[in-house]
Write a protein that holds these residues in place. Structure first.
Motif, PDB file in Angstrom:
ATOM      1  N   SER A 137      -6.548 -25.831   2.234  1.00  0.00           N
ATOM      2  CA  SER A 137      -5.842 -26.734   1.611  1.00  0.00           C
ATOM      3  C   SER A 137      -5.048 -26.240   0.646  1.00  0.00           C
ATOM      4  CB  SER A 137      -7.416 -27.000   0.779  1.00  0.00           C
ATOM      5  OG  SER A 137      -8.490 -27.546   1.234  1.00  0.00           O
ATOM      6  N   LEU A 196     -11.180 -34.676  -1.951  1.00  0.00           N
ATOM      7  CA  LEU A 196     -11.946 -33.663  -2.643  1.00  0.00           C
ATOM      8  C   LEU A 196     -13.028 -33.919  -3.087  1.00  0.00           C
ATOM      9  CD1 LEU A 196      -8.427 -33.757  -4.056  1.00  0.00           C
ATOM     10  CD2 LEU A 196      -9.541 -32.328  -2.640  1.00  0.00           C
ATOM     11  N   GLU A 224      -3.559 -27.476  -8.161  1.00  0.00           N
ATOM     12  CA  GLU A 224      -4.556 -28.403  -8.553  1.00  0.00           C
ATOM     13  C   GLU A 224      -6.181 -27.779  -8.928  1.00  0.00           C
ATOM     14  OE1 GLU A 224      -6.126 -32.631  -6.906  1.00  0.00           O
ATOM     15  OE2 GLU A 224      -4.167 -32.081  -6.829  1.00  0.00           O
ATOM     16  N   PHE A 225      -6.568 -27.024  -8.244  1.00  0.00           N
ATOM     17  CA  PHE A 225      -7.990 -26.313  -8.081  1.00  0.00           C
ATOM     18  C   PHE A 225      -7.794 -25.279  -9.064  1.00  0.00           C
ATOM     19  CE2 PHE A 225      -9.232 -27.445  -3.092  1.00  0.00           C
ATOM     20  CZ  PHE A 225      -9.511 -28.276  -3.359  1.00  0.00           C
ATOM     21  N   TYR A 271      -3.510 -27.998  -2.532  1.00  0.00           N
ATOM     22  CA  TYR A 271      -4.219 -29.193  -3.666  1.00  0.00           C
ATOM     23  C   TYR A 271      -4.439 -27.133  -4.031  1.00  0.00           C
ATOM     24  CZ  TYR A 271      -5.285 -32.935  -0.739  1.00  0.00           C
ATOM     25  OH  TYR A 271      -5.168 -34.041  -0.194  1.00  0.00           O
ATOM     26  N   MET A 299      -7.137 -22.618  -9.368  1.00  0.00           N
ATOM     27  CA  MET A 299      -7.961 -20.750  -8.784  1.00  0.00           C
ATOM     28  C   MET A 299      -6.658 -19.887  -8.693  1.00  0.00           C
ATOM     29  SD  MET A 299      -9.841 -22.385  -5.304  1.00  0.00           S
ATOM     30  CE  MET A 299     -10.996 -21.186  -5.035  1.00  0.00           C
ATOM     31  N   ASN A 347     -13.311 -24.954  -4.542  1.00  0.00           N
ATOM     32  CA  ASN A 347     -12.402 -24.737  -4.924  1.00  0.00           C
ATOM     33  C   ASN A 347     -13.903 -23.585  -6.549  1.00  0.00           C
ATOM     34  OD1 ASN A 347     -13.584 -26.302  -6.127  1.00  0.00           O
ATOM     35  ND2 ASN A 347     -11.730 -27.556  -6.871  1.00  0.00           N
ATOM     36  N   ASP A 348     -15.247 -23.481  -5.543  1.00  0.00           N
ATOM     37  CA  ASP A 348     -15.386 -22.392  -6.626  1.00  0.00           C
ATOM     38  C   ASP A 348     -17.234 -21.761  -5.859  1.00  0.00           C
ATOM     39  OD1 ASP A 348     -18.043 -23.975  -7.007  1.00  0.00           O
ATOM     40  OD2 ASP A 348     -16.700 -25.156  -8.803  1.00  0.00           O
ATOM     41  N   ASP A 364     -19.943 -24.562  -4.903  1.00  0.00           N
ATOM     42  CA  ASP A 364     -19.075 -25.364  -4.010  1.00  0.00           C
ATOM     43  C   ASP A 364     -18.919 -25.120  -2.372  1.00  0.00           C
ATOM     44  OD1 ASP A 364     -18.494 -28.053  -4.306  1.00  0.00           O
ATOM     45  OD2 ASP A 364     -16.472 -27.508  -4.358  1.00  0.00           O
ATOM     46  N   TYR A 400     -12.917 -27.459   1.490  1.00  0.00           N
ATOM     47  CA  TYR A 400     -11.697 -27.633   0.899  1.00  0.00           C
ATOM     48  C   TYR A 400     -12.226 -27.249  -1.417  1.00  0.00           C
ATOM     49  CZ  TYR A 400      -9.734 -31.910   2.721  1.00  0.00           C
ATOM     50  OH  TYR A 400      -8.688 -32.939   3.554  1.00  0.00           O
TER      51      TYR A 400
END
Length: 302
Positions: free
Chosen positions: A209, A145, A215-216, A212, A218, A178-179, A182, A176
């Motif tokens: 992923s 991550l 957790e992200f 996650y 999203m 998440n935006d 990234d 991975y």
């Protein structure tokens, strides 16, 4: 007069759970990271198990999974929680023989393998002599991550070996992201690593992923935007692209029809209705030149 329009979200969340969820007795209950509760707009839909259960007792319990988004759309799915003893030792892998792979090959497709460091040392000459002329090679991955990208430790060995054996190659990157920032950064990194190599096949995004996802924080919309930025950035450098995913997620999560698809569906005959360029039909195929089981695909290079 001024008209105001209320945009009402009427789409319930998506719940990724089959009819059974198996938990090994005496291990951590990782249910909420195993099961995907995702919503089109809400980054944190509520995900809850309805019913009483005990993970410290062997047996089966009928339960309900309920997901609720911020617009109060609700989806419920019945499932059975199975608490079982963890199987001892490793199961005997059911490999698909090279003969069977050849028999399954459709007349309008070629064999393609995809490989990474997990496949260790590959005798590319043997792979080529067996008639496998295409390979997708893992270029790299995001370091867990962490923001940092790292080369697959076998990438250089694999791409050189495959090319020397006359095999046509493309690459994939395990993300991975998440935006969108990234995703752009990763795509630029990928292109930078390829400056000394010619590719014959596309560059694929491999985003899986799912554990996650919550957790992200999203939404499904966020994830699709992230993937688009990765793929668009790659394409801006003149490369072809693919999005790799399994049938279930392609049908329920991804909305990337303007990009080509690499389908993963481990079955004899896929009933996936969308278009795809590559179909990964097993992760345990036997190919001459490779020790263990390997991911084998049909490549429809129409």
């Amino acid at each position: 007069g001024i008209m105001s329009i209320d945009v009402v979200d009427k789409t319930p969340p998506y719940v990724g759970i089959g009819n059974h969820y198996t938990h090994y007795f005496g291990t951590n209950f990782t249910f909420y990271s195993d099961i995907l509760c995702a919503d089109n707009y809400d980054k944190h839909p509520k995900c809850e198990i309805i019913g009483d259960y005990d993970i410290n007792t062997l047996g089966e319990t009928s339960l309900k999974l309920r997901a609720t988004d911020s617009s109060n759309n609700i989806v419920e799915k019945d499932f059975i929680l199975k608490v079982i003893e963890k199987p001892k030792g490793s199961s005997n892998d059911n490999y698909i023989s090279f003969e069977e792979i050849q028999n399954r090959l459709p007349s309008n497709a070629n064999l393609l393998i995809d490989v990474s460091k997990w496949d260790k040392d590959i005798d590319w000459k043997k792979v080529s002599e067996a008639g496998v002329n295409y390979a997708m090679i893992r270029l790299g991955t995001q370091k867990a991550l962490d923001r940092e990208s790292v080369l697959d430790s076998y990438f250089e060995k694999n791409i050189k070996g495959a090319k020397d054996a006359g095999i046509k190659v493309g690459v994939y990157y395990f993300s991975y992201a998440n935006d969108v920032d990234d995703a752009k950064e990763q795509a630029e990194w990928v292109v930078e690593q390829l400056k000394n190599y010619e590719l014959d096949l596309p560059i694929s995004l491999d985003w899986e992923s799912w554990k996650y996802f919550s957790e992200f924080g999203m939404s499904i919309h966020d994830l699709n935007e992230t993937a688009k930025v990765f793929l668009d950035t790659i394409e801006s450098f003149g490369y072809d692209t693919l999005n790799y995913s399994s049938k279930n997620y392609l049908e329920n999560i991804w909305n990337l029809d303007e990009y080509k698809t690499w389908l993963a569906h481990y079955t004899l005959n896929t009933n996936y209705k969308g278009d795809y360029v590559i179909w990964q039909f097993t992760e345990s195929g036997k190919i001459p030149g490779i020790a263990g089981g390997v991911d084998v695909n049909f490549y429809y290079n129409k």
